[in-house]
Each structure stands twice: as structure tokens, then as C-alpha cells.
Design an enzyme around this catalytic site. Structure first.
Site, mmCIF file in Angstrom:
data_model
loop_
_atom_site.group_PDB
_atom_site.id
_atom_site.type_symbol
_atom_site.label_atom_id
_atom_site.label_comp_id
_atom_site.label_asym_id
_atom_site.label_seq_id
_atom_site.Cartn_x
_atom_site.Cartn_y
_atom_site.Cartn_z
ATOM 1 N N ARG A 15 0.845 -1.198 0.000
ATOM 2 C CA ARG A 15 0.000 0.000 0.000
ATOM 3 C C ARG A 15 0.883 1.253 0.000
ATOM 4 O O ARG A 15 1.073 1.882 -1.037
ATOM 5 C CB ARG A 15 -0.948 -0.013 1.219
ATOM 6 N N ASP A 16 1.494 1.566 1.123
ATOM 7 C CA ASP A 16 2.323 2.771 1.192
ATOM 8 C C ASP A 16 3.570 2.629 0.335
ATOM 9 O O ASP A 16 4.022 3.580 -0.297
ATOM 10 C CB ASP A 16 2.714 3.034 2.650
ATOM 11 N N TYR A 143 -5.687 6.092 11.583
ATOM 12 C CA TYR A 143 -4.460 6.863 11.348
ATOM 13 C C TYR A 143 -4.682 8.316 11.767
ATOM 14 O O TYR A 143 -5.677 8.933 11.365
ATOM 15 C CB TYR A 143 -4.111 6.870 9.858
ATOM 16 N N GLU A 145 -3.147 11.238 10.592
ATOM 17 C CA GLU A 145 -2.227 11.759 9.582
ATOM 18 C C GLU A 145 -1.588 13.061 10.048
ATOM 19 O O GLU A 145 -2.248 13.926 10.622
ATOM 20 C CB GLU A 145 -2.984 11.996 8.265
ATOM 21 N N THR A 178 4.186 11.450 9.074
ATOM 22 C CA THR A 178 3.790 11.493 7.661
ATOM 23 C C THR A 178 4.830 12.155 6.775
ATOM 24 O O THR A 178 5.099 11.681 5.661
ATOM 25 C CB THR A 178 2.447 12.227 7.520
ATOM 26 N N HIS A 206 4.286 4.802 12.638
ATOM 27 C CA HIS A 206 4.428 4.656 11.188
ATOM 28 C C HIS A 206 5.503 5.640 10.712
ATOM 29 O O HIS A 206 5.206 6.787 10.404
ATOM 30 C CB HIS A 206 3.075 4.945 10.533
ATOM 31 N N HIS A 208 8.466 7.513 8.394
ATOM 32 C CA HIS A 208 8.982 7.764 7.050
ATOM 33 C C HIS A 208 10.455 8.143 7.161
ATOM 34 O O HIS A 208 10.954 8.440 8.252
ATOM 35 C CB HIS A 208 8.164 8.843 6.354
#
Length: 513
Positions: A15-16, A143, A145, A178, A206, A208
């Protein structure tokens, strides 16, 4: 030490990770990766797509869930969903997904400027959506975001949102960095703050990788006490990507006393598959997976390992079904060469070793590094003149025509015999290989298995520039599989590959027959 004893790993490669530029997986590729990740790597959950992406994606997810239901993994799949009435819910039901990861705004700025709503209005929308998910027999994660900016700039907004979610049928609250703006110190500080305030809530992080600290941030979040971490294979993802699955798992396992249900011996395999399916080659020095990370080049390191593993660390290659390799270059010594020859089961005299080592040092001065895969070819080059090599390609013609399959005609000599062969293929080199296979059969020479094929053209090169073809092969020596790389150089790409192939055939004859 982390405050949790068990950490869930949610993989979001499909997905991501698919948001990486020029990356898209077919239905068969997504199914294959899902099987490997769940049955071999043993991640806890998979986030495989976003709701309502396309009709093709819908069919892909249906295909995956058909397998998952039969295999008992249907409850391990998740999709990204949206505040869109009941459209995401219906989409999930149509494909067989049981859990939705609802995207909400985790910062006041996103809420007020992108949604143009008040926090109260946004919470009302979230409440209605989560209740609709639950009423349809599905499960909801949420989530937040832009959480990282939210907790820094509008913490009360974040706290109000979490408190509202804690009153709803929400399983997990997912905290994404994010835009990849956190550093590890901030991650630990802010995630700890949230967990201490809501100790009974299941939070996941999550990360990045925009600053290159995605793995470090995952480690910091795990230390702070999150109950789950999200990652992607090979760090696939938008911009600089996400935290790489292998690095996250191994760092947390080695540095924190946390149980993770991952089979680390399978991490290299899934990385290979993602590299193959995505077309995105990884850097050779990428931790865990990179081609060179278990390769020693300096002679002093090889000597220390030979005398007692003096230059090893906890990242032993055997953990990942790999082996330590000893590259050969201008910094190499006799210990490097001895260990490579022993691995290949090749015996040469001490005098020949000195000649070979001198050649390796000369190549090193030209910025070339010889790996163990290159060594048989180099030995062939140093000690056997081309005219004395037993297998020769006397003639080769390849004819490519628009809308017709290419054909190849070859004439080969082996000792006192000459064989001609003719075949076609899906490309010029494929046609050559098909013809070659016929000739080798006549000579009773085994056909090598081609593992990898790469072509290098100098930057800024003209149409007549030299092309280097590097081909990796698998052969058997004394019943043991062996990987060998040969190279060919020619202005014509096909001829460069053919030159590398002929070298491979002579390597087989010299070292296996």
C-alpha cells in the site's frame, strides 16, 4: 528497554510502498509477496491497498483474499479507508477485507486548512464513520495523519482526538510521521508523552525516512512503548520511502528486549522478490540486504577472521541465510585470497597465488574490486591464453526483424569437434542462448543457470560507446552450488553478453568438468 514485551509488525509494502514513483505490482506479484510475508517472514498484518483505488485493484484484492480465506489469513489483511460515508465500507465488504485503517487528520493545521472544518466537526465525521464500520461487522484502526506536526504544534487537538477515539470501537490508533520530520529524540519524547497519558490505548508508529532516520525513529518509538511498528520491504515508499522492514526488525530485536514474530532468515528472500518485482535496485551497501554488507575487503580483516572471527559483529550473515565474502582489491592480502579459494574449492600453487594476487592489486589500482564470483573468471584470464581455451565461438550471426522473432546461427569448436546450431528466441541474446544450448548438448557440456544480467553504459556515452554486460551464473562444483560472474565488453550489447557467456562456458570446463 521497551515498556512492552511483544511488538506487532504491520507491513505496508503493497500500500504505502507502492506509492514510490514508477512502482506498481501486478495481481500475481501482490499475491506472491503476501504469501511470503505472512507464511515465511511471518509479519503480523498486511496493509495491501487503499479503498476504491481502481477496478483492477479491486480484482487483485479479491484474488488475494480468496487465497487468504482458504489459508486462514483473512483477518491479517487491512486497507486504508476514508471518511466517505459508507463507500469504503462497501468496498471492503466486496473484496473480503475485515479491517479498515481510517485516515483522519492528526494535526489542527490539516484539519482546519485541508478539510476546512472545526475539530468538533471532524470528530463528528470520524464518529459516524467508525460506528458505520462497526455496525457492518468490520474492525477499525485509525491513522492520525501528520501526527508528528500535530503533537508538536497542536498537542491539545491531538489529545482531544485520541480521547474521542477511545470512546469508539477502535482497535488501534496509528501515529504516522507522515512527512518524516521527527528525529529519534523527538520520537521518543512525543510518543512517550502520548503513551503515558493514555496507557491503555494500543498505539502504533508509522515512520517515514526523509532524513534517513526512519529505522532510528522506529527504534525510539518501540523504546517509548508503542505496541506496533509499520515498515516496508527495502524501505519502499513515497519520497525517501518508509523505514525498511529488515532494518527495523533486526534493530529492535538486537537493541531492545522485545519479542517480534519475524523469521529473519526469510528477510533476504522477500527483499529479493520486492527488488525484482518493483524494478528498484537497492544500494550495495544497504544494511542487512545490500550485496556488499557481508563482504570484507581489507586484508587485515580477512586475516583477523581467519584467526578467530576478530572482525565480526552480531549481524552475522548466517542469520539471514547469507555468507561472509572476502572481496579482492588493492587492500587485499594473501588471507583474502586463501579464504576465497577455499570457499570455491580451487587449488593453485603458492607461486600462482602470488601471480594472481599481483593481478588483483593491479586491478584494484584501477578502482576495480574482484569478488569471489569473479575469481574463477580471473584465474582463467590470468593463466590461460584465449587461443588455448578449449571452447571457442567461431561464428555468430543474430538477425532481428520487426514483428518477427530474432534468429541466431552459431558455429562452436570444442577440442577437435565443430558444431553448428540454429535457433530463434524472444530477443537476440535469447536466440543465441537457445542455439548455444543445442551446441553444448552435442559437446556434453552442462548449460549454466543464468541468475542475473546487468548492462552498464558509460554516462554520456555515444551510440558507439562500449557496453559492459555482467552476468551471474549458478553452476555445481563437487555437487555444491556455486555462483560465478563473468563480464564481456563490446560496442554491441548482444556481443558483450555473448563474450561473457563464452567465458562462462570455459569456466565450467576448467573448474567443473
Amino acid at each position: 528497554m521497551s515498556t512492552v514485551s511483544r511488538l506487532e509488525i504491520m507491513d505496508t509494502t503493497l500500500r504505502d510502498g507502492e506509492q514510490m514513483q514508477n512502482v506498481s505490482y501486478t495481481a500475481e506479484e501482490k499475491l506472491t509477496l503476501s504469501k511470503i510475508l505472512l507464511t515465511e517472514v511471518k509479519v503480523d498484518r498486511l496493509e495491501i491497498t487503499s479503498a476504491r483505488v481502481s477496478e483492477g485493484e479491486k480484482k487483485t484484492v479479491q484474488k488475494i483474499l480468496h487465497w487468504a480465506q482458504d489459508a486462514g489469513f483473512a483477518d491479517r489483511f487491512e486497507i486504508l479507508s476514508f471518511i466517505d460515508g459508507d463507500r469504503s465500507v462497501k468496498w471492503a465488504q466486496s473484496v473480503g477485507i475485515q479491517r479498515l485503517n481510517l485516515l483522519t487528520k492528526g494535526s489542527y493545521k490539516h484539519c482546519s486548512e485541508q478539510l476546512r472544518k472545526t475539530p468538533e466537526q471532524h470528530i463528528d465525521d470520524i464518529r459516524a464513520t467508525v460506528n458505520a464500520i462497526a455496525e457492518n461487522g468490520l474492525q477499525a484502526n485509525v491513522y492520525l495523519e501528520d501526527f508528528s506536526n500535530g503533537i508538536k504544534d497542536s498537542p491539545q487537538y491531538v489529545f482531544d482526538l485520541i480521547e474521542a477515539l477511545n470512546e469508539l470501537p477502535v482497535q488501534r490508533i496509528l501515529l504516522p510521521d507522515t512527512l518524516g520530520i521527527f528525529n529519534p529524540f523527538q520520537t521518543y519524547e512525543y510518543v512517550s508523552q502520548v503513551i503515558q497519558r493514555y496507557p491503555d490505548t494500543h498505539f502504533e508508529f508509522h515512520p517515514h525516512n526523509d532524513y534517513g532516520v526512519g529505522t532510528a525513529n522506529a527504534l525510539a518509538a518501540a523504546k517509548a512503548g508503542v505496541k506496533g511498528i509499520h515498515a516496508t520491504v527495502n524501505g519502499m515508499g513515497e519520497r525517501a520511502g518508509n523505514a525498511p522492514l529488515d532494518e527495523v526488525v533486526i534493530s529492535i530485536r538486537d537493541f531492545l528486549d522485545v519479542d517480534i514474530n519475524i523469521d529473519e532468515t526469510k528477510l533476504h528472500k522477500v527483499s529479493q522478490y520486492v527488488e525484482m518485482f518493483s524494478g528498484q535496485r537497492m544500494a550495495h551497501n544497504k544494511p542487512i540486504y545490500g550485496k556488499n554488507v557481508f563482504t570484507q575487503t581489507a586484508g587485515i580483516h580477512a586475516d583477523g577472521d581467519k584467526k578467530g572471527q576478530l572482525y565480526s559483529n552480531p549481524l552475522k550473515p548466517e542469520r539471514f541465510n547469507r555468507k561472509t565474502k572476502y572481496a579482492l582489491g588493492k587492500l587485499s592480502g594473501k588471507a583474502n585470497l586463501d579464504m576465497c579459494l577455499r570457499e570455491l574449492d580451487i587449488e593453485i600453487s603458492e607461486e600462482e597465488k602470488q601471480v594472481l594476487l599481483q593481478k588483483i592489486i593491479e586491478l584494484g589500482d584501477k578502482k576495480e574490486v574482484i569478488t569471489i564470483e569473479d575469481l574463477p573468471y580471473l584465474i582463467l584470464d590470468v593463466f590461460e591464453m584465449p587461443e588455448n581455451r578449449p571452447f571457442k565461438l567461431l561464428y555468430c550471426s543474430i538477425n532481428s526483424t520487426y514483428q518477427l522473432k530474432p534468429v541466431a546461427a552459431i558455429k562452436c569448436a570444442y577440442h577437435d569437434r565443430v558444431v553448428e546450431a540454429y535457433s530463434h528466441g524472444n530477443g537476440g541474446y535469447d536466440a543465441f542462448m537457445n542455439a548455444l544450448q543445442e551446441a553444448l548438448f552435442e559437446f556434453n557440456i552442462p548449460m549454466p543457470q543464468l541468475l542475473d544480467y546487468s548492462v552498464t553504459i558509460p554516462p554520456g556515452g555515444q551510440t558507439n560507446a562500449l557496453v559492459q554486460a555482467a552476468i551471474s551464473w549458478r553452476i555445481k562444483k563437487n555437487g555444491k552450488p556455486l555462483t560465478v560472474t563473468t563480464r564481456g565488453v563490446d560496442p554491441d550489447q548482444n556481443m558483450a553478453a555473448i563474450e561473457a557467456t563464452v567465458k562462462m562456458i570455459n569456466t565450467i570446463i576448467s573448474h567443473t568438468l
